[in-house]
Design a protein around this motif. Structure first.
Motif, PDB file in Angstrom:
ATOM      1  N   TRP A  59      30.750  43.400  29.526  1.00 36.47           N
ATOM      2  CA  TRP A  59      30.671  43.942  28.170  1.00 36.47           C
ATOM      3  C   TRP A  59      32.005  44.515  27.735  1.00 36.47           C
ATOM      4  O   TRP A  59      32.726  45.106  28.540  1.00 36.47           O
ATOM      5  N   ARG A  60      32.316  44.366  26.455  1.00 40.30           N
ATOM      6  CA  ARG A  60      33.389  45.140  25.825  1.00 40.30           C
ATOM      7  C   ARG A  60      32.695  46.163  24.944  1.00 40.30           C
ATOM      8  O   ARG A  60      31.962  45.803  24.021  1.00 40.30           O
ATOM      9  N   GLN A  78      33.257  55.721  36.228  1.00 41.65           N
ATOM     10  CA  GLN A  78      32.138  56.336  35.525  1.00 41.65           C
ATOM     11  C   GLN A  78      31.211  55.224  35.035  1.00 41.65           C
ATOM     12  O   GLN A  78      31.451  54.044  35.292  1.00 41.65           O
ATOM     13  N   ARG A  79      30.150  55.608  34.349  1.00 43.45           N
ATOM     14  CA  ARG A  79      29.231  54.605  33.808  1.00 43.45           C
ATOM     15  C   ARG A  79      28.620  55.109  32.508  1.00 43.45           C
ATOM     16  O   ARG A  79      28.624  56.303  32.221  1.00 43.45           O
ATOM     17  N   PHE A  80      28.110  54.140  31.753  1.00 44.54           N
ATOM     18  CA  PHE A  80      27.296  54.438  30.581  1.00 44.54           C
ATOM     19  C   PHE A  80      25.850  54.152  30.936  1.00 44.54           C
ATOM     20  O   PHE A  80      25.543  53.234  31.697  1.00 44.54           O
ATOM     21  N   ARG A  81      24.942  54.927  30.350  1.00 44.49           N
ATOM     22  CA  ARG A  81      23.507  54.686  30.502  1.00 44.49           C
ATOM     23  C   ARG A  81      22.913  54.517  29.111  1.00 44.49           C
ATOM     24  O   ARG A  81      23.198  55.291  28.196  1.00 44.49           O
ATOM     25  N   ILE A  89      31.841  51.185  34.449  1.00 40.12           N
ATOM     26  CA  ILE A  89      33.125  51.079  33.771  1.00 40.12           C
ATOM     27  C   ILE A  89      34.197  50.605  34.752  1.00 40.12           C
ATOM     28  O   ILE A  89      34.416  51.226  35.792  1.00 40.12           O
ATOM     29  N   GLY A  90      34.862  49.504  34.383  1.00 39.32           N
ATOM     30  CA  GLY A  90      35.924  48.949  35.216  1.00 39.32           C
ATOM     31  C   GLY A  90      37.313  49.234  34.679  1.00 39.32           C
ATOM     32  O   GLY A  90      38.258  49.409  35.448  1.00 39.32           O
ATOM     33  N   PHE A 105      35.767  48.158  29.271  1.00 42.68           N
ATOM     34  CA  PHE A 105      35.257  46.938  29.872  1.00 42.68           C
ATOM     35  C   PHE A 105      34.329  47.336  31.010  1.00 42.68           C
ATOM     36  O   PHE A 105      34.740  48.034  31.941  1.00 42.68           O
ATOM     37  N   ALA A 106      33.068  46.928  30.887  1.00 40.22           N
ATOM     38  CA  ALA A 106      32.038  47.381  31.818  1.00 40.22           C
ATOM     39  C   ALA A 106      31.186  46.212  32.286  1.00 40.22           C
ATOM     40  O   ALA A 106      31.138  45.159  31.648  1.00 40.22           O
ATOM     41  N   ARG A 107      30.508  46.419  33.407  1.00 42.32           N
ATOM     42  CA  ARG A 107      29.656  45.396  34.019  1.00 42.32           C
ATOM     43  C   ARG A 107      28.239  45.933  34.105  1.00 42.32           C
ATOM     44  O   ARG A 107      28.004  47.049  34.588  1.00 42.32           O
ATOM     45  N   GLU A 108      27.308  45.128  33.650  1.00 40.66           N
ATOM     46  CA  GLU A 108      25.877  45.464  33.766  1.00 40.66           C
ATOM     47  C   GLU A 108      25.260  44.507  34.768  1.00 40.66           C
ATOM     48  O   GLU A 108      25.434  43.299  34.658  1.00 40.66           O
ATOM     49  N   GLU A 109      24.516  45.055  35.715  1.00 39.44           N
ATOM     50  CA  GLU A 109      23.817  44.221  36.696  1.00 39.44           C
ATOM     51  C   GLU A 109      22.328  44.447  36.569  1.00 39.44           C
ATOM     52  O   GLU A 109      21.877  45.575  36.416  1.00 39.44           O
ATOM     53  N   ASP A 110      21.590  43.354  36.630  1.00 39.06           N
ATOM     54  CA  ASP A 110      20.123  43.424  36.523  1.00 39.06           C
ATOM     55  C   ASP A 110      19.544  42.700  37.726  1.00 39.06           C
ATOM     56  O   ASP A 110      19.802  41.507  37.932  1.00 39.06           O
ATOM     57  N   LEU A 111      18.771  43.406  38.527  1.00 39.64           N
ATOM     58  CA  LEU A 111      18.209  42.845  39.741  1.00 39.64           C
ATOM     59  C   LEU A 111      16.851  42.194  39.552  1.00 39.64           C
ATOM     60  O   LEU A 111      16.105  42.061  40.506  1.00 39.64           O
ATOM     61  N   THR A 112      16.517  41.769  38.327  1.00 36.25           N
ATOM     62  CA  THR A 112      15.200  41.166  38.132  1.00 36.25           C
ATOM     63  C   THR A 112      15.176  39.708  38.473  1.00 36.25           C
ATOM     64  O   THR A 112      16.136  39.043  38.563  1.00 36.25           O
TER      65      THR A 112
END
Length: 112
Positions: A59-60, A78-81, A89-90, A105-112
């Motif tokens: 994500w941007r 850090q991170r956003f929720r 946050i990368g 620039f951030a990464r979202e991971e979904d374990l579904t």
């Protein structure tokens, strides 16, 4: 980008070491505040792990600028929720030449 485009409310969180009660430490996430942003998905992929497939989206996230050292300025690690969704946050960069916005620039991971 106009401030009116920044309509997504995100919680900024930072990792903190806390005693785990057994003589060690655990990482807990401390809420630092709320920020409003515009979010743009950049790329996505699926990776395989030992627990199954993982969806990873880059994500941007654009938000109002804050000076280096200001607690409202996100930092790598850090991170956003957003509800149950987490954005790790990368990197953080100036979003425009005038310094009015930041691109996170951030990464979202979904374990579904």
């Amino acid at each position: 980008m106009a401030p009116s485009d920044m309509t997504t409310r995100l919680a900024l969180e930072a990792p903190v070491r806390a005693p785990d009660g057994l003589g060690g430490f655990a990482t807990v996430w401390q809420h630092l505040g709320w920020l409003y942003a515009q979010m743009d998905a950049r790329s996505g992929r699926e990776t395989g792990t030992g627990v199954g497939p993982v969806s990873v989206v880059q994500w941007r996230i654009t938000l109002r600028a804050a000076a280096v050292g200001d607690p409202r300025r996100p930092r790598p690690g850090q991170r956003f929720r957003m509800g149950t969704r987490l954005f790790l946050i990368g990197a953080v960069a100036e979003g425009d030449a005038r310094g009015l916005t930041l691109d996170v620039f951030a990464r979202e991971e979904d374990l579904t």
